[in-house]
Design an enzyme around this catalytic site. Structure first.
Site, short mmCIF file in Angstrom:
data_model
loop_
_atom_site.label_atom_id
_atom_site.label_comp_id
_atom_site.label_asym_id
_atom_site.label_seq_id
_atom_site.Cartn_x
_atom_site.Cartn_y
_atom_site.Cartn_z
N TYR A 131 -5.51 14.02 -1.58
CA TYR A 131 -6.03 12.77 -2.13
C TYR A 131 -5.47 11.53 -1.44
O TYR A 131 -4.49 11.60 -0.73
CB TYR A 131 -5.92 12.70 -3.64
CG TYR A 131 -4.58 12.77 -4.31
CD1 TYR A 131 -4.48 13.32 -5.58
CD2 TYR A 131 -3.43 12.26 -3.75
CE1 TYR A 131 -3.28 13.37 -6.24
CE2 TYR A 131 -2.23 12.30 -4.40
CZ TYR A 131 -2.15 12.86 -5.66
OH TYR A 131 -0.96 12.90 -6.32
N GLU A 132 -6.18 10.42 -1.65
CA GLU A 132 -5.97 9.17 -0.92
C GLU A 132 -6.21 9.35 0.58
O GLU A 132 -5.69 8.60 1.40
CB GLU A 132 -4.56 8.61 -1.16
CG GLU A 132 -4.27 8.23 -2.59
CD GLU A 132 -5.10 7.06 -3.08
OE1 GLU A 132 -5.77 6.41 -2.26
OE2 GLU A 132 -5.06 6.78 -4.29
N GLY A 133 -7.03 10.34 0.95
CA GLY A 133 -7.36 10.58 2.34
C GLY A 133 -6.58 11.75 2.89
O GLY A 133 -5.34 11.76 2.86
N GLN B 232 -6.09 10.41 7.75
CA GLN B 232 -4.98 9.51 8.07
C GLN B 232 -4.78 9.44 9.59
O GLN B 232 -4.56 8.37 10.16
CB GLN B 232 -3.69 9.99 7.40
CG GLN B 232 -3.76 10.13 5.89
CD GLN B 232 -4.04 8.83 5.17
OE1 GLN B 232 -3.62 7.77 5.60
NE2 GLN B 232 -4.77 8.91 4.07
#
Length: 596
Positions: A438-440, A445
């Protein structure tokens, strides 16, 4: 499960000695009176709450999990009471705006507290964290009326928040989302659609839940340029701020997932639910990215917390578990020696310890930049935003991958017992796995790092960071001469590999995609190595007072990391140089989409 103890001395070493955040506060508007004694008092109380209240709920919360019944979600036993204590003691308001009921303390101080919370109990710690992100978004983009109605209760912790982004047909590719927003005559919108993977989306711990939701207006442009951001409360809010009737938003189910069972990961259904636009139309993604770097720093600490707890458990077990005879023997009177005497077990433990030390320093330094973004001068804010943008994908991607490795090592140290639920090591390994998603994801990234943070930036921040490292090494080379020479060789490899990646990516963007994870990991080893070398320089200056070997252990971390971990860079360099051919032309007919 091994008992968790907040590593107060390690936190203080990173906070005060290496990064000198107390001096940073003296220059930070509004934080000038936050001195070492005050910080110590905050950390002491946070440590008590984490150890005494949250840590005992970690394993039971995992085993019981959240329960869903006809849209109602019940959290594990003890979670609600713990959250009420958290609210009663004012912890949600620690770094929030004083004018809206917060305490106005620096975000970096809150981050150090957060390390304790999520080390003790990651699933529980996610409930307040996501609210902080929602609060940041409303503060930055909400109207005065929205701030008046929503922020005081959210800052106090009596209401919580979510970020409703993902839909079943699109994960990180948010340009594909379908949730609709139809305007009403009164200025509100009817929101209709379904969101999945919504952490803390429904629970029994707060009076209201405010969903920060992405949706499309009628006739909005396709893709990411046609997305707007909305506030959709679970219960309507009356003009005086009190809670009104139930809104038509509900939890359709909760996910049955690999880890963090104590956190409700929900399917959220909006059925003409009344919502309110945040920020300009069709600029929802831009508004959302207001808090994205802070959220990714949170994820760094979530991953680091599991490294720390796994290391504590593995170290304790390795000192007590007798297995095989060491060379030389520890105790010839016993049939076997503690496994910590064996080189392989030490390798596992030292990998965990160096990852934990490096991850803490990386995350705290990013939190320092968040302080400047929030409270610095315009020039400081601009510089901090740029530096944060460059370093965040490296830290988020690398620390989460390192945490997966480190918690796996924790299982390995315990051997067969590590695979058994009652010892707790397998839970840490399961819980931490989501942080690399999550969050990429790690690949996202890495691709962000190559394309947006280095190429699109004309290498400005990358070169600035290289200069910072080289200047530090030049200034302190005499302190750690041999170690510094070895580290600088790896720094040169990073430069060479970066040049190769950028050149190849300019010719074929697939090269950036193919190199993304390898390049991010290579970058992460260099950056973490820098922080550990900084810690070693600080530790050496304190060796005269090293009565218990503590500062020597900090120097040992750097030597181990540079000598035994950073050589991985050579393999990553070779993988990157191999390019895309293995992926794109050698895969065989199993990957031939033209045949479908």
């Amino acid at each position: 499960m091994a008992e968790y103890k907040v590593p107060v001395r390690d936190i203080e070493f990173a906070f005060h000695d290496v990064l000198d955040l107390t001096a940073h506060y003296q220059q930070l508007p509004g934080a000038e009176e936050v001195d070492r004694d005050f910080i110590g008092a905050v950390m002491t109380e946070a440590a008590k709450f984490s150890e005494d209240v949250l840590a005992p709920l970690n394993q039971s919360g995992d085993q019981q999990g959240c329960q869903w019944n006809d849209t109602v979600v019940t959290t594990p036993d003890g979670f609600k009471d713990a959250y009420q204590q958290f609210v009663d003691n004012g912890w949600p308001a620690l770094a929030q705006d004083v004018e809206k009921g917060g305490q106005g303390l620096p975000m970096s101080l809150q981050m150090s507290v957060y390390e304790m919370l999520i080390s003790a109990n990651l699933a529980w710690g996610l409930y307040p964290t996501i609210t902080w992100g929602a609060v940041t978004t409303i503060e930055a983009h909400g109207t005065d009326e929205q701030k008046r109605l929503f922020l005081p209760e959210m800052i106090a912790g009596r209401w919580t928040g979510t970020m409703c982004l993902t839909e079943s047909h699109c994960g990180s590719d948010l340009g594909l989302l379908r949730t609709k927003a139809e305007p009403n005559a009164d200025g509100s919108y009817n929101i209709t659609g379904n969101k999945i993977f919504i952490s803390s989306g429904e629970h029994d711990m707060a009076d209201n839940i405010v969903h920060v939701t992405l949706a499309r207006l009628p006739d909005a442009p396709a893709g990411t340029k046609g997305i707007s951001l909305f506030l959709v409360p679970k219960f309507h809010i009356n003009g005086d701020g009190s809670i009104g009737e139930r809104n038509s938003v509900s939890c359709g189910s909760i996910e049955h997932k690999m880890g963090i069972h104590g956190n409700a990961t929900c399917v959220i259904n909006f059925d003409n639910a009344k919502g309110y636009l945040i920020g300009p139309e069709n600029r929802g993604l831009n508004c959302m990215f207001t808090f994205i770097n802070e959220s990714r720093v949170d994820v760094c600490l979530q991953a680091h917390g599991q490294i720390e707890r796994s290391y504590q458990g593995a170290l304790s077990y390795a000192r007590e578990r007798l297995q095989m005879k060491a060379i030389p023997r520890v105790d010839k009177e016993k049939p076997a020696d503690p496994i910590i005497a064996h080189p392989e077990i030490r390798r596992l433990l030292l990998t965990q310890r160096s990852f934990s030390e490096g991850a803490r320093l990386m995350a705290y330094d990013l939190a320092r930049l968040v302080d400047l973004v929030r409270s610095g001068s315009e020039e400081e804010k601009h510089q901090a935003e740029a530096a944060l943008g460059f370093l965040t994908p490296i830290a988020k991607g690398f620390i989460t991958e390192a945490a997966i490795e480190a918690t796996s090592h924790g299982v390995q140290v315990y051997g067969g017992h590590g695979f058994i639920q009652e010892w707790g090591m397998e839970q840490l390994s399961r819980d931490v796995r989501i942080t690399a998603i999550y969050e990429g994801t790690t690949a996202i990234q890495g691709l962000d790092l190559i394309t947006r943070k280095i190429l699109a930036d004309d290498q400005v921040q990358y070169q600035r960071y290289l200069t910072e490292i080289k200047q530090f090494c030049a200034t302190n080379k005499a302190e750690l001469d041999s170690l510094m020479d070895t580290y600088l060789q790896y720094l040169a490899t990073w430069e060479q590999t970066t040049a190769r990646v950028l050149e190849a990516s300019l010719k074929d963007l697939n090269e950036a995609n193919a190199a993304a994870v390898d390049f991010l990991m290579l970058s992460g080893y260099v950056v973490m190595g820098y922080y550990l070398v900084r810690a070693a320089v600080t530790a050496k200056a304190n060796l005269a007072d090293d009565n218990d070997g503590y500062y020597q252990s900090k120097m040992d971390n750097a030597v181990f990391f540079v000598s035994k971990i950073m050589p991985r860079i050579h393999g990553l360099q070779k993988q990157i140089e191999a390019g895309t051919e293995c992926y794109m032309t050698l895969a065989g007919k199993d990957f031939d989409l033209a045949s479908e």
